[in-house]
Motif scaffolding. Structure first.
Motif, PDB file in Angstrom:
ATOM      1  N   ASP A   7       0.823  -1.209   0.000  1.00 34.74           N
ATOM      2  CA  ASP A   7       0.000   0.000   0.000  1.00 34.74           C
ATOM      3  C   ASP A   7       0.858   1.260   0.000  1.00 34.74           C
ATOM      4  OD1 ASP A   7      -2.193  -1.683   2.269  1.00 34.74           O
ATOM      5  OD2 ASP A   7      -2.552  -1.321   0.129  1.00 34.74           O
ATOM      6  N   THR A   8       2.156   1.099   0.138  1.00 37.26           N
ATOM      7  CA  THR A   8       3.066   2.240   0.142  1.00 37.26           C
ATOM      8  C   THR A   8       2.987   2.987  -1.177  1.00 37.26           C
ATOM      9  OG1 THR A   8       4.599   1.224   1.713  1.00 37.26           O
ATOM     10  CG2 THR A   8       5.482   2.944   0.270  1.00 37.26           C
ATOM     11  N   ALA A   9       2.719   4.283  -1.097  1.00 33.18           N
ATOM     12  CA  ALA A   9       2.549   5.108  -2.296  1.00 33.18           C
ATOM     13  C   ALA A   9       2.290   6.550  -1.877  1.00 33.18           C
ATOM     14  CB  ALA A   9       1.372   4.599  -3.134  1.00 33.18           C
ATOM     15  N   VAL A  10       2.288   7.419  -2.868  1.00 35.33           N
ATOM     16  CA  VAL A  10       1.766   8.771  -2.662  1.00 35.33           C
ATOM     17  C   VAL A  10       0.281   8.715  -3.004  1.00 35.33           C
ATOM     18  CG1 VAL A  10       1.865  11.184  -3.340  1.00 35.33           C
ATOM     19  CG2 VAL A  10       3.968   9.831  -3.218  1.00 35.33           C
ATOM     20  N   TYR A  11      -0.534   9.178  -2.087  1.00 34.24           N
ATOM     21  CA  TYR A  11      -1.983   9.154  -2.263  1.00 34.24           C
ATOM     22  C   TYR A  11      -2.463  10.562  -2.646  1.00 34.24           C
ATOM     23  CZ  TYR A  11      -2.320   4.438  -0.427  1.00 34.24           C
ATOM     24  OH  TYR A  11      -2.208   3.066  -0.266  1.00 34.24           O
ATOM     25  N   TYR A  12      -3.262  10.594  -3.714  1.00 35.57           N
ATOM     26  CA  TYR A  12      -3.758  11.857  -4.243  1.00 35.57           C
ATOM     27  C   TYR A  12      -5.283  11.903  -4.136  1.00 35.57           C
ATOM     28  CZ  TYR A  12       0.830  12.255  -6.455  1.00 35.57           C
ATOM     29  OH  TYR A  12       2.179  12.330  -6.695  1.00 35.57           O
ATOM     30  N   CYS A  13      -5.774  12.992  -3.601  1.00 40.06           N
ATOM     31  CA  CYS A  13      -7.201  13.246  -3.605  1.00 40.06           C
ATOM     32  C   CYS A  13      -7.589  13.844  -4.952  1.00 40.06           C
ATOM     33  CB  CYS A  13      -7.548  14.220  -2.483  1.00 40.06           C
ATOM     34  SG  CYS A  13      -9.274  14.743  -2.420  1.00 40.06           S
ATOM     35  N   TYR A  14      -8.764  13.482  -5.447  1.00 36.66           N
ATOM     36  CA  TYR A  14      -9.222  14.104  -6.676  1.00 36.66           C
ATOM     37  C   TYR A  14     -10.713  14.417  -6.566  1.00 36.66           C
ATOM     38  CZ  TYR A  14     -12.140  10.529  -8.878  1.00 36.66           C
ATOM     39  OH  TYR A  14     -13.175   9.683  -9.187  1.00 36.66           O
ATOM     40  N   ALA A  15     -11.125  15.363  -7.383  1.00 40.58           N
ATOM     41  CA  ALA A  15     -12.533  15.736  -7.460  1.00 40.58           C
ATOM     42  C   ALA A  15     -12.895  15.913  -8.929  1.00 40.58           C
ATOM     43  CB  ALA A  15     -12.799  17.024  -6.698  1.00 40.58           C
ATOM     44  N   LYS A  16     -14.030  15.349  -9.290  1.00 42.28           N
ATOM     45  CA  LYS A  16     -14.501  15.449 -10.677  1.00 42.28           C
ATOM     46  C   LYS A  16     -15.674  16.415 -10.722  1.00 42.28           C
ATOM     47  CE  LYS A  16     -16.332  12.677 -14.492  1.00 42.28           C
ATOM     48  NZ  LYS A  16     -15.361  13.216 -15.473  1.00 42.28           N
TER      49      LYS A  16
ATOM     50  N   LEU B 109     -17.978  17.938 -13.652  1.00 44.94           N
ATOM     51  CA  LEU B 109     -18.330  17.873 -15.084  1.00 44.94           C
ATOM     52  C   LEU B 109     -17.174  17.212 -15.841  1.00 44.94           C
ATOM     53  CD1 LEU B 109     -20.067  21.349 -15.446  1.00 44.94           C
ATOM     54  CD2 LEU B 109     -21.112  19.087 -15.088  1.00 44.94           C
ATOM     55  N   LEU B 110     -16.512  17.932 -16.732  1.00 47.04           N
ATOM     56  CA  LEU B 110     -15.438  17.338 -17.529  1.00 47.04           C
ATOM     57  C   LEU B 110     -14.050  17.618 -16.969  1.00 47.04           C
ATOM     58  CD1 LEU B 110     -16.752  18.131 -21.138  1.00 47.04           C
ATOM     59  CD2 LEU B 110     -17.033  16.032 -19.802  1.00 47.04           C
ATOM     60  N   SER B 111     -13.970  18.234 -15.806  1.00 50.99           N
ATOM     61  CA  SER B 111     -12.680  18.601 -15.231  1.00 50.99           C
ATOM     62  C   SER B 111     -12.368  17.771 -13.998  1.00 50.99           C
ATOM     63  CB  SER B 111     -12.684  20.086 -14.837  1.00 50.99           C
ATOM     64  OG  SER B 111     -12.881  20.903 -15.964  1.00 50.99           O
ATOM     65  N   ASN B 112     -11.089  17.432 -13.862  1.00 50.14           N
ATOM     66  CA  ASN B 112     -10.600  16.756 -12.656  1.00 50.14           C
ATOM     67  C   ASN B 112      -9.637  17.686 -11.927  1.00 50.14           C
ATOM     68  OD1 ASN B 112     -11.985  14.345 -12.965  1.00 50.14           O
ATOM     69  ND2 ASN B 112     -10.388  13.455 -14.225  1.00 50.14           N
ATOM     70  N   TYR B 113      -9.771  17.723 -10.623  1.00 50.64           N
ATOM     71  CA  TYR B 113      -8.872  18.517  -9.795  1.00 50.64           C
ATOM     72  C   TYR B 113      -8.112  17.572  -8.870  1.00 50.64           C
ATOM     73  CZ  TYR B 113     -11.802  22.320 -11.449  1.00 50.64           C
ATOM     74  OH  TYR B 113     -12.479  23.194 -12.253  1.00 50.64           O
ATOM     75  N   TRP B 114      -6.864  17.943  -8.564  1.00 54.46           N
ATOM     76  CA  TRP B 114      -5.996  17.064  -7.787  1.00 54.46           C
ATOM     77  C   TRP B 114      -5.389  17.787  -6.599  1.00 54.46           C
ATOM     78  CZ3 TRP B 114      -5.764  11.984  -9.045  1.00 54.46           C
ATOM     79  CH2 TRP B 114      -6.219  11.614 -10.321  1.00 54.46           C
ATOM     80  N   GLY B 115      -5.206  17.049  -5.510  1.00 54.43           N
ATOM     81  CA  GLY B 115      -4.433  17.548  -4.399  1.00 54.43           C
ATOM     82  C   GLY B 115      -2.954  17.363  -4.662  1.00 54.43           C
ATOM     83  N   GLN B 116      -2.150  17.806  -3.715  1.00 55.47           N
ATOM     84  CA  GLN B 116      -0.699  17.768  -3.892  1.00 55.47           C
ATOM     85  C   GLN B 116      -0.109  16.404  -3.569  1.00 55.47           C
ATOM     86  OE1 GLN B 116      -2.204  18.951  -1.266  1.00 55.47           O
ATOM     87  NE2 GLN B 116      -1.069  18.253   0.539  1.00 55.47           N
ATOM     88  N   GLY B 117      -0.880  15.551  -2.922  1.00 52.59           N
ATOM     89  CA  GLY B 117      -0.411  14.203  -2.592  1.00 52.59           C
ATOM     90  C   GLY B 117       0.111  14.116  -1.173  1.00 52.59           C
ATOM     91  N   THR B 118      -0.072  12.955  -0.576  1.00 55.34           N
ATOM     92  CA  THR B 118       0.455  12.698   0.754  1.00 55.34           C
ATOM     93  C   THR B 118       1.066  11.299   0.777  1.00 55.34           C
ATOM     94  OG1 THR B 118      -0.082  12.713   3.136  1.00 55.34           O
ATOM     95  CG2 THR B 118      -1.768  11.826   1.659  1.00 55.34           C
ATOM     96  N   GLN B 119       2.240  11.198   1.379  1.00 57.69           N
ATOM     97  CA  GLN B 119       2.980   9.935   1.364  1.00 57.69           C
ATOM     98  C   GLN B 119       2.453   8.999   2.443  1.00 57.69           C
ATOM     99  OE1 GLN B 119       5.715   8.873  -0.673  1.00 57.69           O
ATOM    100  NE2 GLN B 119       5.306   6.914   0.347  1.00 57.69           N
ATOM    101  N   VAL B 120       2.227   7.764   2.037  1.00 57.93           N
ATOM    102  CA  VAL B 120       1.891   6.685   2.969  1.00 57.93           C
ATOM    103  C   VAL B 120       2.957   5.617   2.824  1.00 57.93           C
ATOM    104  CG1 VAL B 120       0.274   4.831   3.519  1.00 57.93           C
ATOM    105  CG2 VAL B 120      -0.581   7.111   2.949  1.00 57.93           C
TER     106      VAL B 120
END
Length: 115
Positions: A89-98, A100-111
């Protein structure tokens, strides 16, 4: 411009738990879906879990039964409860929000999960 701010990553031993949170700068009612992706070194970014504005959830097979995604509309926050963590499960985890046709991303957090 929508901003997503993640928190809650860190280092944990295998079998442990972490809770990730993602707070949006806009009302999450406006998003079609929100969720979490992750990217491990040398691997492609993959979907971990997401939740629609109707509350429908979707999980990667590798995390089913261990991870739970939830949303608190009043706090414009989506969380990911991760239990029984494994080294894979080790990875950088990114939050996203959709929206309409656009996706937005967070900066990421390391796990990081140690064996």
């Amino acid at each position: 411009q929508v901003q997503l701010v993640e928190s809650g990553g860190g280092l944990v031993q295998a079998g442990g738990s972490l809770r990730l949170s993602c707070r949006a700068s806009a009302s999450i009612f406006s998003f079609n879906a929100m969720g979490w992706y992750r990217q491990a070194p040398g691997k492609q970014r993959e979907l971990v879990a997401d939740i629609t504005n109707g509350g429908r959830t979707n999980y990667a097979d590798s995390v089913k039964g261990r991870f739970t995604i939830s949303r608190v509309n009043a706090k414009d926050t989506v969380s990911l409860q991760m239990n029984s963590l494994k080294p894979e499960d080790t990875a950088v985890y990114y939050c996203y929000a959709k929206l309409l046709l656009s996706n937005y991303w967070g900066q990421g957090t390391q796990v990081t999960v140690s064996s």
